[in-house]
Design an enzyme around this catalytic site. Structure first.
Site, mmCIF file in Angstrom:
data_model
loop_
_atom_site.group_PDB
_atom_site.id
_atom_site.type_symbol
_atom_site.label_atom_id
_atom_site.label_comp_id
_atom_site.label_asym_id
_atom_site.label_seq_id
_atom_site.Cartn_x
_atom_site.Cartn_y
_atom_site.Cartn_z
ATOM 1 N N GLU A 114 9.859 4.684 -4.294
ATOM 2 C CA GLU A 114 9.155 3.594 -4.980
ATOM 3 C C GLU A 114 7.879 4.120 -5.626
ATOM 4 O O GLU A 114 7.293 5.099 -5.145
ATOM 5 C CB GLU A 114 8.840 2.512 -3.921
ATOM 6 C CG GLU A 114 7.971 1.370 -4.347
ATOM 7 C CD GLU A 114 8.608 0.443 -5.370
ATOM 8 O OE1 GLU A 114 8.954 0.933 -6.459
ATOM 9 O OE2 GLU A 114 8.742 -0.763 -5.066
ATOM 10 N N PHE A 168 -5.556 -2.579 -11.348
ATOM 11 C CA PHE A 168 -4.184 -2.572 -11.839
ATOM 12 C C PHE A 168 -3.968 -1.275 -12.609
ATOM 13 O O PHE A 168 -4.646 -0.993 -13.590
ATOM 14 C CB PHE A 168 -3.927 -3.780 -12.749
ATOM 15 C CG PHE A 168 -2.465 -4.039 -12.924
ATOM 16 C CD1 PHE A 168 -1.746 -4.709 -11.945
ATOM 17 C CD2 PHE A 168 -1.797 -3.592 -14.059
ATOM 18 C CE1 PHE A 168 -0.378 -4.921 -12.084
ATOM 19 C CE2 PHE A 168 -0.431 -3.805 -14.203
ATOM 20 C CZ PHE A 168 0.269 -4.471 -13.217
#
Ligand code: PRP
Ligand code: MN
Ligand code: MG
Length: 206
Positions: A114, A168
């Site tokens: 991931e 982010f």
């Protein structure tokens, strides 16, 4: 690249450093998991964000296989699509696609690959789903884990490349509404970039 120049604040982790870290992860994972040979390790790519890390990590584990003649780690490859993010927040709908034919996981060793664990919701849900196929072992490697200000992360991977601050991040296949996957370095966005590519209401990105 030119098309994102005005949307980014800074480079957080340059591509070369990402590659070095993946090499170190590959060698650790190889050392830990080759004990399972001659069984195959199923490397599972979590699309879309995980595709570049998956590709580079698998190549680097292959390199370990090529360079050693004392041990090896045979691998097979599976792909799954999991998506929950719209804008910079996880939506309450987590979609898992491509799971139906995964009876191949029964009694096997799985390495889930991931890109990032942020709230941990995606990986907690995915791991629970995969356990239903009764694999022998499930390990999780995430290139990034987020150091969240609210300290709320419900999942800890077995292996992690970098711990990143609570921004982010995009690049190296990590997106913001499907933009920035085609960026080499891991970057932090400007507020103006976040606003520019924001989607509202029923504007759905696929
Ligand atoms: C992102 C990222 C992880 C997940 C992490 O996927 O790639 O899979 O969110 O967030 P969490 O820990 O808060 O659940 P996304 O939903 O953006 O889909 P994508 O991989 O296709 O970009
Ligand atoms: Mn993802
Ligand atoms: Mg995404």
């Amino acid at each position: 690249p030119l098309h994102y120049r005005d949307d980014l604040k800074s480079v957080l982790i340059p591509y070369g450093l990402v590659q070095d870290r993946i090499e170190a992860l590959a060698s650790r994972i190889f050392s830990d998991l080759h004990i399972h040979i001659p069984e195959q390790l199923i490397c599972m790519c979590v699309l879309k964000g995980g595709y570049r890390f998956f590709s580079d990590l698998v190549s680097k584990i292959q390199n370990e296989n090529r360079l050693r003649n004392d041990r090896s780690l045979p691998m097979s490859l599976e792909f799954i699509r999991v998506r929950s993010y719209v804008n910079d927040h996880s939506s309450d709908q987590l979609e898992i696609m491509g799971l139906s034919d995964l009876n191949v996981l029964n009694n096997k060793h799985i390495l889930i690959i991931e890109d990032i664990i942020d709230t941990g919701v995606t990986m907690a849900a995915l791991k629970t789903e995969l356990e239903k196929f009764q694999p022998k072992t499930v390990h999780v490697v995430s290139l990034f884990t987020k150091r969240r200000k609210d300290k709320k992360c419900i999942f800890k991977p077995d292996y992690s490349g970098f711990e990143v601050p609570d921004h982010f991040i995009v690049g190296y296949a990590l997106d913001y509404n499907e933009y920035f996957r085609d960026l080499e370095h891991i970057c932090v966005m400007k507020e103006s970039g976040i606003a520019k590519y924001r989607v509202t209401g029923d504007d759905h990105v696929e």
